[in-house]
Design a protein around this motif. Structure first.
Motif, PDB file in Angstrom:
ATOM      1  N   GLN A  95     -11.570   9.716  10.805  1.00 19.75           N
ATOM      2  CA  GLN A  95     -10.984   9.077  11.988  1.00 19.75           C
ATOM      3  C   GLN A  95      -9.755   8.238  11.657  1.00 19.75           C
ATOM      4  O   GLN A  95      -9.129   7.669  12.549  1.00 19.75           O
ATOM      5  CB  GLN A  95     -12.027   8.191  12.677  1.00 19.75           C
ATOM      6  N   GLY A  96      -9.411   8.148  10.369  1.00 20.68           N
ATOM      7  CA  GLY A  96      -8.254   7.363   9.960  1.00 20.68           C
ATOM      8  C   GLY A  96      -8.526   5.874   9.864  1.00 20.68           C
ATOM      9  O   GLY A  96      -7.578   5.076   9.783  1.00 20.68           O
ATOM     10  N   LYS A  97      -9.803   5.508   9.834  1.00 18.23           N
ATOM     11  CA  LYS A  97     -10.162   4.090   9.793  1.00 18.23           C
ATOM     12  C   LYS A  97     -10.528   3.607   8.393  1.00 18.23           C
ATOM     13  O   LYS A  97     -10.755   2.420   8.185  1.00 18.23           O
ATOM     14  CB  LYS A  97     -11.317   3.810  10.761  1.00 18.23           C
ATOM     15  N   LEU A  98     -10.599   4.518   7.438  1.00 21.41           N
ATOM     16  CA  LEU A  98     -10.895   4.158   6.046  1.00 21.41           C
ATOM     17  C   LEU A  98      -9.831   4.789   5.166  1.00 21.41           C
ATOM     18  O   LEU A  98      -9.691   6.015   5.114  1.00 21.41           O
ATOM     19  CB  LEU A  98     -12.292   4.648   5.635  1.00 21.41           C
ATOM     20  N   ALA A  99      -9.064   3.942   4.467  1.00 19.69           N
ATOM     21  CA  ALA A  99      -7.927   4.437   3.687  1.00 19.69           C
ATOM     22  C   ALA A  99      -8.343   4.995   2.326  1.00 19.69           C
ATOM     23  O   ALA A  99      -7.725   5.936   1.819  1.00 19.69           O
ATOM     24  CB  ALA A  99      -6.912   3.320   3.495  1.00 19.69           C
ATOM     25  N   ALA A 100      -9.360   4.408   1.730  1.00 18.67           N
ATOM     26  CA  ALA A 100      -9.776   4.828   0.382  1.00 18.67           C
ATOM     27  C   ALA A 100     -11.211   4.420   0.143  1.00 18.67           C
ATOM     28  O   ALA A 100     -11.726   3.476   0.768  1.00 18.67           O
ATOM     29  CB  ALA A 100      -8.866   4.217  -0.682  1.00 18.67           C
ATOM     30  N   LEU A 101     -11.844   5.121  -0.778  1.00 18.10           N
ATOM     31  CA  LEU A 101     -13.230   4.837  -1.126  1.00 18.10           C
ATOM     32  C   LEU A 101     -13.329   4.734  -2.643  1.00 18.10           C
ATOM     33  O   LEU A 101     -13.066   5.704  -3.351  1.00 18.10           O
ATOM     34  CB  LEU A 101     -14.131   5.956  -0.592  1.00 18.10           C
ATOM     35  N   ILE A 102     -13.655   3.547  -3.116  1.00 20.81           N
ATOM     36  CA  ILE A 102     -13.826   3.294  -4.551  1.00 20.81           C
ATOM     37  C   ILE A 102     -15.317   3.308  -4.839  1.00 20.81           C
ATOM     38  O   ILE A 102     -16.097   2.654  -4.131  1.00 20.81           O
ATOM     39  CB  ILE A 102     -13.251   1.921  -4.938  1.00 20.81           C
ATOM     40  N   THR A 103     -15.750   4.040  -5.834  1.00 20.45           N
ATOM     41  CA  THR A 103     -17.188   4.074  -6.120  1.00 20.45           C
ATOM     42  C   THR A 103     -17.493   3.878  -7.600  1.00 20.45           C
ATOM     43  O   THR A 103     -16.769   4.355  -8.472  1.00 20.45           O
ATOM     44  CB  THR A 103     -17.834   5.383  -5.617  1.00 20.45           C
ATOM     45  N   GLN A 181      -7.455  -0.956  -8.152  1.00 20.99           N
ATOM     46  CA  GLN A 181      -6.846  -2.282  -8.042  1.00 20.99           C
ATOM     47  C   GLN A 181      -5.722  -2.280  -7.006  1.00 20.99           C
ATOM     48  O   GLN A 181      -5.589  -3.222  -6.220  1.00 20.99           O
ATOM     49  CB  GLN A 181      -6.324  -2.728  -9.410  1.00 20.99           C
ATOM     50  N   GLN A 182      -4.932  -1.225  -6.988  1.00 23.55           N
ATOM     51  CA  GLN A 182      -3.838  -1.116  -6.021  1.00 23.55           C
ATOM     52  C   GLN A 182      -4.385  -1.057  -4.597  1.00 23.55           C
ATOM     53  O   GLN A 182      -3.851  -1.703  -3.682  1.00 23.55           O
ATOM     54  CB  GLN A 182      -2.990   0.122  -6.320  1.00 23.55           C
ATOM     55  N   GLU A 183      -5.450  -0.300  -4.397  1.00 19.87           N
ATOM     56  CA  GLU A 183      -6.046  -0.187  -3.067  1.00 19.87           C
ATOM     57  C   GLU A 183      -6.637  -1.532  -2.614  1.00 19.87           C
ATOM     58  O   GLU A 183      -6.511  -1.905  -1.446  1.00 19.87           O
ATOM     59  CB  GLU A 183      -7.124   0.897  -3.044  1.00 19.87           C
ATOM     60  N   CYS A 184      -7.255  -2.245  -3.528  1.00 21.29           N
ATOM     61  CA  CYS A 184      -7.833  -3.549  -3.180  1.00 21.29           C
ATOM     62  C   CYS A 184      -6.741  -4.571  -2.883  1.00 21.29           C
ATOM     63  O   CYS A 184      -6.930  -5.481  -2.067  1.00 21.29           O
ATOM     64  CB  CYS A 184      -8.737  -4.041  -4.301  1.00 21.29           C
ATOM     65  N   ARG A 185      -5.627  -4.417  -3.530  1.00 23.07           N
ATOM     66  CA  ARG A 185      -4.488  -5.316  -3.279  1.00 23.07           C
ATOM     67  C   ARG A 185      -3.904  -5.056  -1.889  1.00 23.07           C
ATOM     68  O   ARG A 185      -3.479  -5.985  -1.194  1.00 23.07           O
ATOM     69  CB  ARG A 185      -3.429  -5.102  -4.364  1.00 23.07           C
ATOM     70  N   ARG A 186      -3.898  -3.811  -1.474  1.00 22.49           N
ATOM     71  CA  ARG A 186      -3.361  -3.444  -0.164  1.00 22.49           C
ATOM     72  C   ARG A 186      -4.349  -3.724   0.961  1.00 22.49           C
ATOM     73  O   ARG A 186      -3.954  -3.858   2.123  1.00 22.49           O
ATOM     74  CB  ARG A 186      -3.008  -1.961  -0.137  1.00 22.49           C
TER      75      ARG A 186
END
Length: 252
Positions: A95-103, A181-186
């Motif tokens: 749906q475009g509501k989650l940009a990335a998933l870190i696991t 880290q980049q995703e968490c920064r954004r």
């Protein structure tokens, strides 16, 4: 409306209004799929000898220790199905509501549920590499042998094949950590789901989001060191994601 429902409604609103929402998942979400976590009250590490499963020195000396212990835990994964958490996260991404998933997980269930942008910070069993040469192969190519508890061997040189999971004593995959880290920064919203936040450096990721001005939500049965910094905290993953499934109209 119950107190829990009010919290869930607030969480849904935060997801809707986030510009860059990221999820960070740990073993707790896969317990809903029948996979043991590591450090929970009935976790994998409460069983005899399992502390040796992901010890790199033990693997190089006696790879049969890993393959014997991992026969069901890793090589029985094809029998496991994604939980409602995996399914809703995949739906939110669609749906475009989650940009990335870190696991932190190594069970491949996010991919099985349909998630596309998955960052595996502890490696993955999807590829196995030879410990003696440059040969690599897929999970599917080794599972039939590994399922018996035997050691899959390189067809070129005869050395043991090792999954590309990060064992204790190995460095985490640098590219995955950097991307996480980049995703968490954004992220203006980070969802921490089913992680005890005890294994570093992955456990420091929520600090990056907070220091960058984002909000952190924690959904985990057990307390974490980061709870007092969280904008919201829930304890029941299944209940939380059942609400989110309905709130976002996600088919599972």
């Amino acid at each position: 409306m119950s107190e829990n429902d009010k919290v869930y409604e607030q969480l849904a609103a935060m997801i809707r209004t986030a510009n860059h929402c990221v999820a960070f998942t740990g073993a707790g979400i896969s317990t809903l799929s029948g996979i043991r976590d590591f450090r929970g009250k009935n976790g994998l590490y409460t069983l005899p000898e399992t502390d040796k499963m992901f010890d790199i020195e033990v693997f190089y000396q006696t790879p049969s220790v890993y393959y014997g212990l991992a026969r069901d835990f890793i090589y029985g994964l094809q029998e496991k199905e994604p939980s409602i958490v995996h399914q809703v996260l995949a739906g939110l991404e669609a749906q475009g509501k989650l940009a990335a998933l870190i696991t932190q997980n190594i069970d491949l269930l996010h991919q099985k549920a349909g998630s596309c942008h998955v960052i595996e910070v502890h490696g993955s069993p999807s590829r196995h590499s030879c410990t003696g040469c440059s040969y690599t192969t897929s999970f599917e190519d080794v599972v039939s042998v590994a399922r018996t508890g035997e050691v899959p061997l390189c067809p070129r040189c005869g050395h043991a094949l090792k999954p590309d999971i990060t064992f204790f004593g190995e460095a985490l995959p640098a590219a995955a950590i950097t991307e996480a880290q980049q995703e968490c920064r954004r992220a203006d919203l980070l969802l921490v789901l089913g992680s005890s936040l005890t294994v570093y450096p992955a456990a420091a990721l929520p600090q990056i989001t907070l220091q960058s001005g984002g909000s952190v939500v924690i959904v985990n049965e057990q307390p974490t060191y980061f709870d007092s910094y969280a904008a919201l905290r829930c304890t029941d993953l299944a209940e939380t994601f059942t609400y989110l499934r309905q709130a976002f109209g996600i088919e599972v």
